[in-house]
Motif scaffolding. Structure first.
Motif, PDB file in Angstrom:
ATOM      1  N   MET A  39      15.475  12.906 -17.650  1.00 48.39           N
ATOM      2  CA  MET A  39      14.620  12.889 -16.471  1.00 48.39           C
ATOM      3  C   MET A  39      13.923  11.549 -16.367  1.00 48.39           C
ATOM      4  O   MET A  39      13.480  11.001 -17.374  1.00 48.39           O
ATOM      5  CB  MET A  39      13.565  13.987 -16.559  1.00 48.39           C
ATOM      6  CG  MET A  39      12.725  14.123 -15.296  1.00 48.39           C
ATOM      7  SD  MET A  39      11.250  15.111 -15.543  1.00 48.39           S
ATOM      8  CE  MET A  39      10.245  13.920 -16.385  1.00 48.39           C
ATOM      9  N   ASP A  40      13.834  11.029 -15.140  1.00 48.32           N
ATOM     10  CA  ASP A  40      13.181   9.743 -14.912  1.00 48.32           C
ATOM     11  C   ASP A  40      12.098   9.872 -13.845  1.00 48.32           C
ATOM     12  O   ASP A  40      12.335  10.408 -12.758  1.00 48.32           O
ATOM     13  CB  ASP A  40      14.194   8.686 -14.469  1.00 48.32           C
ATOM     14  CG  ASP A  40      15.114   8.276 -15.598  1.00 48.32           C
ATOM     15  OD1 ASP A  40      14.600   7.751 -16.598  1.00 48.32           O
ATOM     16  OD2 ASP A  40      16.333   8.490 -15.489  1.00 48.32           O
ATOM     17  N   ILE A  41      10.913   9.400 -14.183  1.00 50.54           N
ATOM     18  CA  ILE A  41       9.790   9.300 -13.255  1.00 50.54           C
ATOM     19  C   ILE A  41       9.631   7.818 -12.937  1.00 50.54           C
ATOM     20  O   ILE A  41       9.479   7.002 -13.843  1.00 50.54           O
ATOM     21  CB  ILE A  41       8.506   9.862 -13.884  1.00 50.54           C
ATOM     22  CG1 ILE A  41       8.700  11.341 -14.240  1.00 50.54           C
ATOM     23  CG2 ILE A  41       7.308   9.681 -12.962  1.00 50.54           C
ATOM     24  CD1 ILE A  41       7.579  11.914 -15.092  1.00 50.54           C
ATOM     25  N   SER A  42       9.694   7.477 -11.661  1.00 47.61           N
ATOM     26  CA  SER A  42       9.691   6.061 -11.276  1.00 47.61           C
ATOM     27  C   SER A  42       8.539   5.759 -10.319  1.00 47.61           C
ATOM     28  O   SER A  42       8.509   6.263  -9.196  1.00 47.61           O
ATOM     29  CB  SER A  42      11.028   5.698 -10.614  1.00 47.61           C
ATOM     30  OG  SER A  42      11.073   4.336 -10.260  1.00 47.61           O
ATOM     31  N   THR A  43       7.578   4.986 -10.781  1.00 46.60           N
ATOM     32  CA  THR A  43       6.429   4.478 -10.008  1.00 46.60           C
ATOM     33  C   THR A  43       5.812   5.538  -9.091  1.00 46.60           C
ATOM     34  O   THR A  43       5.573   5.297  -7.916  1.00 46.60           O
ATOM     35  CB  THR A  43       6.825   3.232  -9.188  1.00 46.60           C
ATOM     36  OG1 THR A  43       7.881   3.559  -8.273  1.00 46.60           O
ATOM     37  CG2 THR A  43       7.261   2.094 -10.097  1.00 46.60           C
ATOM     38  N   VAL A  44       5.546   6.715  -9.657  1.00 51.86           N
ATOM     39  CA  VAL A  44       5.014   7.829  -8.865  1.00 51.86           C
ATOM     40  C   VAL A  44       3.533   7.623  -8.592  1.00 51.86           C
ATOM     41  O   VAL A  44       2.739   7.345  -9.490  1.00 51.86           O
ATOM     42  CB  VAL A  44       5.260   9.165  -9.595  1.00 51.86           C
ATOM     43  CG1 VAL A  44       4.375  10.272  -9.028  1.00 51.86           C
ATOM     44  CG2 VAL A  44       6.721   9.555  -9.474  1.00 51.86           C
ATOM     45  N   ARG A  45       3.176   7.767  -7.320  1.00 48.14           N
ATOM     46  CA  ARG A  45       1.787   7.677  -6.885  1.00 48.14           C
ATOM     47  C   ARG A  45       1.397   8.979  -6.201  1.00 48.14           C
ATOM     48  O   ARG A  45       2.198   9.608  -5.512  1.00 48.14           O
ATOM     49  CB  ARG A  45       1.596   6.509  -5.917  1.00 48.14           C
ATOM     50  CG  ARG A  45       1.781   5.136  -6.557  1.00 48.14           C
ATOM     51  CD  ARG A  45       1.506   3.992  -5.581  1.00 48.14           C
ATOM     52  NE  ARG A  45       2.513   3.917  -4.516  1.00 48.14           N
ATOM     53  CZ  ARG A  45       2.337   4.329  -3.277  1.00 48.14           C
ATOM     54  NH1 ARG A  45       1.182   4.872  -2.907  1.00 48.14           N
ATOM     55  NH2 ARG A  45       3.302   4.216  -2.386  1.00 48.14           N
ATOM     56  N   LYS A  46       0.133   9.366  -6.405  1.00 47.42           N
ATOM     57  CA  LYS A  46      -0.383  10.564  -5.768  1.00 47.42           C
ATOM     58  C   LYS A  46      -1.876  10.423  -5.561  1.00 47.42           C
ATOM     59  O   LYS A  46      -2.613  10.050  -6.478  1.00 47.42           O
ATOM     60  CB  LYS A  46      -0.105  11.801  -6.638  1.00 47.42           C
ATOM     61  CG  LYS A  46      -0.704  13.096  -6.098  1.00 47.42           C
ATOM     62  CD  LYS A  46      -0.054  13.502  -4.780  1.00 47.42           C
ATOM     63  CE  LYS A  46      -0.668  14.782  -4.210  1.00 47.42           C
ATOM     64  NZ  LYS A  46      -0.050  15.177  -2.938  1.00 47.42           N
ATOM     65  N   SER A  47      -2.329  10.690  -4.333  1.00 43.38           N
ATOM     66  CA  SER A  47      -3.751  10.647  -4.003  1.00 43.38           C
ATOM     67  C   SER A  47      -4.188  11.977  -3.415  1.00 43.38           C
ATOM     68  O   SER A  47      -3.410  12.681  -2.770  1.00 43.38           O
ATOM     69  CB  SER A  47      -4.039   9.526  -2.995  1.00 43.38           C
ATOM     70  OG  SER A  47      -3.764   8.266  -3.544  1.00 43.38           O
ATOM     71  N   PHE A  48      -5.445  12.315  -3.661  1.00 44.39           N
ATOM     72  CA  PHE A  48      -6.091  13.431  -2.995  1.00 44.39           C
ATOM     73  C   PHE A  48      -7.244  12.834  -2.198  1.00 44.39           C
ATOM     74  O   PHE A  48      -8.264  12.437  -2.773  1.00 44.39           O
ATOM     75  CB  PHE A  48      -6.583  14.464  -3.995  1.00 44.39           C
ATOM     76  CG  PHE A  48      -5.479  15.133  -4.764  1.00 44.39           C
ATOM     77  CD1 PHE A  48      -4.699  16.113  -4.166  1.00 44.39           C
ATOM     78  CD2 PHE A  48      -5.204  14.783  -6.078  1.00 44.39           C
ATOM     79  CE1 PHE A  48      -3.678  16.736  -4.867  1.00 44.39           C
ATOM     80  CE2 PHE A  48      -4.191  15.392  -6.787  1.00 44.39           C
ATOM     81  CZ  PHE A  48      -3.417  16.369  -6.172  1.00 44.39           C
ATOM     82  N   GLY A  49      -7.058  12.743  -0.892  1.00 41.64           N
ATOM     83  CA  GLY A  49      -8.036  12.049  -0.079  1.00 41.64           C
ATOM     84  C   GLY A  49      -8.080  10.584  -0.474  1.00 41.64           C
ATOM     85  O   GLY A  49      -7.053   9.908  -0.584  1.00 41.64           O
ATOM     86  N   ALA A  50      -9.291  10.089  -0.737  1.00 40.49           N
ATOM     87  CA  ALA A  50      -9.456   8.682  -1.109  1.00 40.49           C
ATOM     88  C   ALA A  50      -9.288   8.444  -2.614  1.00 40.49           C
ATOM     89  O   ALA A  50      -9.334   7.301  -3.069  1.00 40.49           O
ATOM     90  CB  ALA A  50     -10.836   8.188  -0.670  1.00 40.49           C
ATOM     91  N   THR A  51      -9.069   9.517  -3.369  1.00 41.60           N
ATOM     92  CA  THR A  51      -8.954   9.389  -4.828  1.00 41.60           C
ATOM     93  C   THR A  51      -7.500   9.262  -5.230  1.00 41.60           C
ATOM     94  O   THR A  51      -6.698  10.191  -5.017  1.00 41.60           O
ATOM     95  CB  THR A  51      -9.580  10.598  -5.528  1.00 41.60           C
ATOM     96  OG1 THR A  51     -10.948  10.724  -5.130  1.00 41.60           O
ATOM     97  CG2 THR A  51      -9.512  10.442  -7.036  1.00 41.60           C
ATOM     98  N   GLU A  52      -7.154   8.131  -5.828  1.00 42.32           N
ATOM     99  CA  GLU A  52      -5.789   7.930  -6.318  1.00 42.32           C
ATOM    100  C   GLU A  52      -5.699   8.490  -7.732  1.00 42.32           C
ATOM    101  O   GLU A  52      -6.307   7.979  -8.663  1.00 42.32           O
ATOM    102  CB  GLU A  52      -5.436   6.441  -6.298  1.00 42.32           C
ATOM    103  CG  GLU A  52      -3.958   6.180  -6.553  1.00 42.32           C
ATOM    104  CD  GLU A  52      -3.579   4.720  -6.422  1.00 42.32           C
ATOM    105  OE1 GLU A  52      -2.382   4.447  -6.229  1.00 42.32           O
ATOM    106  OE2 GLU A  52      -4.480   3.855  -6.505  1.00 42.32           O
ATOM    107  N   VAL A  53      -4.927   9.546  -7.879  1.00 38.70           N
ATOM    108  CA  VAL A  53      -4.849  10.273  -9.146  1.00 38.70           C
ATOM    109  C   VAL A  53      -3.724   9.739 -10.026  1.00 38.70           C
ATOM    110  O   VAL A  53      -3.860   9.679 -11.251  1.00 38.70           O
ATOM    111  CB  VAL A  53      -4.667  11.785  -8.885  1.00 38.70           C
ATOM    112  CG1 VAL A  53      -4.545  12.552 -10.194  1.00 38.70           C
ATOM    113  CG2 VAL A  53      -5.836  12.317  -8.066  1.00 38.70           C
ATOM    114  N   LEU A  54      -2.609   9.365  -9.423  1.00 36.31           N
ATOM    115  CA  LEU A  54      -1.495   8.747 -10.144  1.00 36.31           C
ATOM    116  C   LEU A  54      -1.242   7.380  -9.531  1.00 36.31           C
ATOM    117  O   LEU A  54      -1.063   7.265  -8.317  1.00 36.31           O
ATOM    118  CB  LEU A  54      -0.235   9.613 -10.063  1.00 36.31           C
ATOM    119  CG  LEU A  54      -0.323  11.015 -10.677  1.00 36.31           C
ATOM    120  CD1 LEU A  54       0.976  11.776 -10.435  1.00 36.31           C
ATOM    121  CD2 LEU A  54      -0.644  10.954 -12.170  1.00 36.31           C
TER     122      LEU A  54
END
Length: 261
Positions: free
Chosen positions: A1-16
């Motif tokens: 399995m490969d995770i590549s430059t994953v980004r995740k935000s909740f509203g204004a908060t960038e969690v990943l």
């Protein structure tokens, strides 16, 4: 399995914040770090319980939750996402068992309803129930097959949840803080089951605060903080000789003196 430059935000908060990680088949990867570092969110993106805002995840070269059309990623239909999830088992903090079903019925439910005709894992009802009993026996709960969740301790419920996650023969098994909702005296019975799984060849990704357990079972330990992977390596690398000051600082506060770095 490969995770590549994953980004995740909740509203204004960038969690990943652009997380990348490769997980080898059959390996045990343990993710540790302070609360709020993005560990559980990362786990939930792997089976598309959380949609990513950027980057992508692949299992055996196949995108999770998306398909490519032209030069863009488009989210799969819900039924196709659900089908993908049959390859990715997940054990949650709070068990998430169906209260109106017995332990046996909880384990048998997914193979009976989630697998499409033609799937090589699809079995008859009798075969599914027999397999469910085997899995309950594997987690030492065959004698409680007819018990309802309310009749089981927290540790027993979590072991049923593990058996349920195994019922679809997933390629990857995710554990999100599997002992955090348990009384201290019940923790070891769940960790012992996971230790056995760690030797079985199933790909495991485990988020945990149990540092001694992480050191025992992991092939790779990943330390996360503030939505990023600070460093990763073998348990010896991370627990005994971490490269980063942030890693050393974290472990100096959470590991007992006899186990200190």
């Amino acid at each position: 399995m490969d995770i590549s430059t994953v980004r995740k935000s909740f509203g204004a908060t960038e969690v990943l914040k652009g997380v990348s990680l490769s997980v080898p088949p059959g390996g045990v990867t343990v993710i540790v770090g302070p609360s709020g570092s993005g560990k559980s969110t990362l786990l939930r993106t792997i089976n598309h319980l959380e949609k990513v805002d950027g980057g992508y995840i692949t299992i055996d070269g196949r995108l999770v939750g998306y398909q490519v059309r032209g030069t863009k990623l488009h989210e799969l239909r819900e039924k196709d996402i659900l089908q993908q999830r049959t390859d990715i088992g997940m054990v949650f903090q709070n068990f998430n068992l169906f209260p109106h079903l017995t332990a046996l019925e909880n384990v048998a439910e997914a193979p009976l309803v989630a697998l499409r005709p033609g799937d090589p894992r699809r079995r008859t009802t009798a075969e599914v129930r027999a397999r469910a009993l085997e899995l309950l026996d594997r987690v030492s709960l065959k004698d409680r097959a007819d018990a309802y969740p309310r009749q089981l301790s927290g540790g027993q419920q979590q072991r049923v949840a593990i058996a349920r996650a195994l019922a679809l023969d997933p390629k990857i098994l995710l554990f999100d803080e599997p002992t955090s909702a348990l009384d201290p005296e019940l923790v070891n019975e769940v960790l012992d089951v996971i230790r056995e799984l760690a030797t079985s060849g199933t790909t495991l990704i485990i988020v945990t605060h149990e540092m001694g357990f992480a050191r025992d079972v992991a092939d790779t330990v990943v330390f996360m903080d503030q939505g990023q992977i600070v460093e990763s390596g073998t348990p010896q690398d991370i627990f005994t000789n971490p490269r980063e000051e942030r890693t050393r600082s974290f472990f100096s506060k959470v590991i007992e003196p006899a186990f200190n770095i």
